[in-house]
Structure formats: C-alpha cells, structure tokens
Design a protein around this motif. Structure first.
Motif, PDB file in Angstrom:
ATOM      1  N   LEU A 106      59.753  90.992  63.314  1.00  0.00           N
ATOM      2  CA  LEU A 106      61.153  91.396  63.385  1.00  0.00           C
ATOM      3  C   LEU A 106      61.517  92.335  62.245  1.00  0.00           C
ATOM      4  O   LEU A 106      62.301  93.279  62.426  1.00  0.00           O
ATOM      5  N   MET A 107      60.965  92.091  61.075  1.00  0.00           N
ATOM      6  CA  MET A 107      61.221  92.999  59.947  1.00  0.00           C
ATOM      7  C   MET A 107      60.661  94.389  60.227  1.00  0.00           C
ATOM      8  O   MET A 107      61.284  95.403  59.901  1.00  0.00           O
ATOM      9  N   LEU A 108      59.482  94.427  60.850  1.00  0.00           N
ATOM     10  CA  LEU A 108      58.903  95.718  61.211  1.00  0.00           C
ATOM     11  C   LEU A 108      59.800  96.447  62.204  1.00  0.00           C
ATOM     12  O   LEU A 108      60.037  97.658  62.090  1.00  0.00           O
ATOM     13  N   PHE A 126      73.031  96.293  62.721  1.00  0.00           N
ATOM     14  CA  PHE A 126      73.812  97.248  63.501  1.00  0.00           C
ATOM     15  C   PHE A 126      73.437  97.252  64.987  1.00  0.00           C
ATOM     16  O   PHE A 126      73.940  98.081  65.755  1.00  0.00           O
ATOM     17  N   GLY A 127      72.564  96.330  65.405  1.00  0.00           N
ATOM     18  CA  GLY A 127      72.257  96.201  66.821  1.00  0.00           C
ATOM     19  C   GLY A 127      71.479  97.357  67.407  1.00  0.00           C
ATOM     20  O   GLY A 127      71.678  97.705  68.583  1.00  0.00           O
ATOM     21  N   VAL A 128      70.596  97.963  66.622  1.00  0.00           N
ATOM     22  CA  VAL A 128      69.761  99.052  67.128  1.00  0.00           C
ATOM     23  C   VAL A 128      68.927  98.546  68.310  1.00  0.00           C
ATOM     24  O   VAL A 128      68.350  97.452  68.243  1.00  0.00           O
ATOM     25  N   ALA A 183      65.567  94.541  71.272  1.00  0.00           N
ATOM     26  CA  ALA A 183      64.482  94.231  72.211  1.00  0.00           C
ATOM     27  C   ALA A 183      63.442  93.330  71.557  1.00  0.00           C
ATOM     28  O   ALA A 183      62.939  92.390  72.180  1.00  0.00           O
ATOM     29  N   ALA A 184      63.123  93.622  70.284  1.00  0.00           N
ATOM     30  CA  ALA A 184      62.155  92.788  69.567  1.00  0.00           C
ATOM     31  C   ALA A 184      62.683  91.376  69.371  1.00  0.00           C
ATOM     32  O   ALA A 184      61.943  90.396  69.487  1.00  0.00           O
ATOM     33  N   GLU A 185      63.977  91.260  69.109  1.00  0.00           N
ATOM     34  CA  GLU A 185      64.578  89.941  68.920  1.00  0.00           C
ATOM     35  C   GLU A 185      64.555  89.140  70.218  1.00  0.00           C
ATOM     36  O   GLU A 185      64.254  87.938  70.214  1.00  0.00           O
ATOM     37  N   ARG A 186      64.863  89.799  71.338  1.00  0.00           N
ATOM     38  CA  ARG A 186      64.815  89.107  72.633  1.00  0.00           C
ATOM     39  C   ARG A 186      63.402  88.623  72.946  1.00  0.00           C
ATOM     40  O   ARG A 186      63.210  87.514  73.447  1.00  0.00           O
ATOM     41  N   ALA A 187      62.396  89.464  72.630  1.00  0.00           N
ATOM     42  CA  ALA A 187      61.008  89.077  72.869  1.00  0.00           C
ATOM     43  C   ALA A 187      60.619  87.881  72.000  1.00  0.00           C
ATOM     44  O   ALA A 187      59.900  86.978  72.446  1.00  0.00           O
ATOM     45  N   ALA A 188      61.114  87.862  70.753  1.00  0.00           N
ATOM     46  CA  ALA A 188      60.808  86.753  69.853  1.00  0.00           C
ATOM     47  C   ALA A 188      61.429  85.454  70.356  1.00  0.00           C
ATOM     48  O   ALA A 188      60.798  84.394  70.326  1.00  0.00           O
TER      49      ALA A 188
END
Length: 302
Positions: free
Chosen positions: A140-142, A152-154, A159-164
C-alpha cells in the motif's frame, strides 16, 4: 509434488557460533517448491537458530543460503552471485537471493520469506481484518508513492486498497473467522489466533513460509484444523513451507521431507517414514546411545 529441478531453498554448510558454543554445525539441506519441509529435533538442537539465519535475524558464521524466485534455471548463476559479493541477481525469468547477506527486513520485502514465531505476535488491540491489512503495508505504501496520495483518494491507491481488503477478507474466510472479522485479535481463542497469524504471513505473498512451532499449545481438534490449513496452503497455492514442530502427529501427517537435528548436527534427512524409523533419531529423542535403542524400545513396549 516437486521434482529434482524444483529446489527453492539451498542451505549449504551453515554454521552458527555464539562464542565457544556451536549452535549449528555444517548443516546442509534443500527445500523444494511446493513441499512441506519439517525441521525437527530435541530441545536445544538448533532448529530456531537455523530459522533465525534463514530469515535474517542472525548472520551465519559460515555458510550459504540460496533462495530462488521463478525459473529453476536461476541456480546456474549461484556461483557468479557468490563471487560478485552482491545480495541478489536476476537471471532470465527468475531471481536469486543469498539470504546470509540480507538483513531481516530485506529477507521479508525482497526475498519474500514470511515467518511466524513460537509466541504469537499479533496486534491484539487491532481487529482481525486490520491485522491482515497491516501485513500488506509495504504494498500500500508503494501504491501511495510513499506520499499522501492515499489521503487524497488517488485512483491507483484506491484500487490497491480494495485489492488488499479483498485479499484480507479472502483469508479471513479461509481460516473460518468471517463472523469475527471486526473483533479484536486478542479476543480470539488461541487456536484461531494461530490460524490468523499464518493468514497474516500469507498476506505478504511469500515464496517461502517459515513456521516456528505453529501447533504449540493446540489441542487435538485445533491441531487437526492446523493440518488442514497448511495442506490447503500447500495444495492451493503451491506454497513451500519450512516447519519447526515438536508435535510429531503434525510432522508425520503433513510433511513431505523431514530433517532432524541433534546438538546442531544433522542426523537424518528424508521421507517421514524413513526418519521415524531411523535409530539415530529414536536415540536422540529417547536420550540414549544408538546401540541402546533396541533395549529401551523393548523396555517401554515400542
């Protein structure tokens, strides 16, 4: 199961000294892709020291610890990597790592070796879901670019957060804790905490999963659930598992390959049935000399 070309980990002439104490003495073995490899032996045999060397907590006194990603052809570059003084190299469609040259955080991040410990190390105040999200922190940091992009919801970070979250929920379901996803991890029964710790390790997407006595403190039902989980991880994910365990019912039921240590020295290496009937192994566990095994077995009715 793995074939001769599927060596994932090579431990060569590993020696670990603490002053005048030799904890591990010239140990060599191989772990293959998709196998459950058990490292067993009496208390004080040096098992955890081996784990600490593989996972970067200790720098070995001597020895080479090679780990591959991708194609087995990367082993062709082992000598070149050793001579170069570097920690890793890419070769064709794979990569090769020398773990003895890497600190623990790089063994986790780059070589992708995950580990659990004898004592459970969950975050007890965090929920079950949060514990599995923490395991994906580096990814997630990457995705955030190591900045405030996540705040800021980039879209790429979202998308990475949803996958996590999806991966975390998938593992929660696999370990049977869906109904307790929002409960603090510290409120779970002991066996469930053990399963959660393994799921957290799997959320780091390892190529090698190192488990230090995962059945410690479990009752027979919980041990059976653990066996089922580890076999599922091995079968469904092709995961290579390196296991330290004192519970021989676990070792003999699920292991493909067993290595036995006694006072830091390898005394047996092979299939579970062969190791179980090895006189040196029996002697080590009974605490008698090799030539006394038959007499002791007869005396205790083995």
């Amino acid at each position: 199961m793995a074939n001769a070309g599927d060596i994932l980990l090579r431990v060569e002439h590993l020696t670990m000294r603490f002053g005048g104490l030799v904890a591990v003495d010239d140990l060599s073995f191989e772990a293959r892709q998709g196998d459950i490899t058990a490292l067993i032996g009496p208390n004080g045999a040096g098992k955890t020291t081996v784990f600490n060397c593989i996972t970067g907590f200790y720098k070995p006194t001597e020895g080479r610890l090679g780990l591959r990603h991708g194609s087995p052809a990367v082993w062709d570059g082992l000598e070149a990597l050793t001579d170069s003084g570097r920690r890793s190299m890419t070769h064709g469609d794979g990569a090769l790592f020398l773990l003895e040259r890497m600190p623990d955080f790089l063994v986790t991040q780059q070589a992708r070796v995950a580990r659990t410990f004898q004592n459970i190390r969950l975050f007890p105040g965090m929920t079950v879901l949060e514990n599995l999200m923490v395991a994906q922190h580096n990814r997630l940091m990457l995705a955030s670019g190591y900045t405030l992009l996540g705040v800021f919801g980039v879209p790429s970070y979202a998308a990475a957060e949803r996958a996590a979250i999806e991966q975390a929920r998938d593992w929660i379901e696999r370990i049977g804790l869906t109904a307790r996803a929002d409960d603090p991890a510290g409120d779970l029964p002991y066996g469930a905490q053990r399963r959660l710790e393994i799921a957290r390790a799997m959320c780091t997407d390892p190529v090698l999963l190192c488990l230090d006595e995962p059945a410690a403190g479990l009752n027979p039902r919980e041990s059976a659930e653990l066996n089922e989980l580890l076999l599922t991880i091995r079968n469904d994910h092709g995961m290579s598992i390196l296991l330290i365990e004192h519970d021989m019912s676990v070792v003999m039921e699920i292991s493909d390959h067993v290595i036995v240590l006694d006072y830091g020295v390898k005394i047996a290496d092979g299939k579970p049935d062969a190791v179980r009937n090895d006189d040196k192994v029996i002697a080590a566990y009974l605490g008698v000399a090799d030539d006394e095994v038959a007499d002791v077995e007869a005396e205790v009715g083995l």
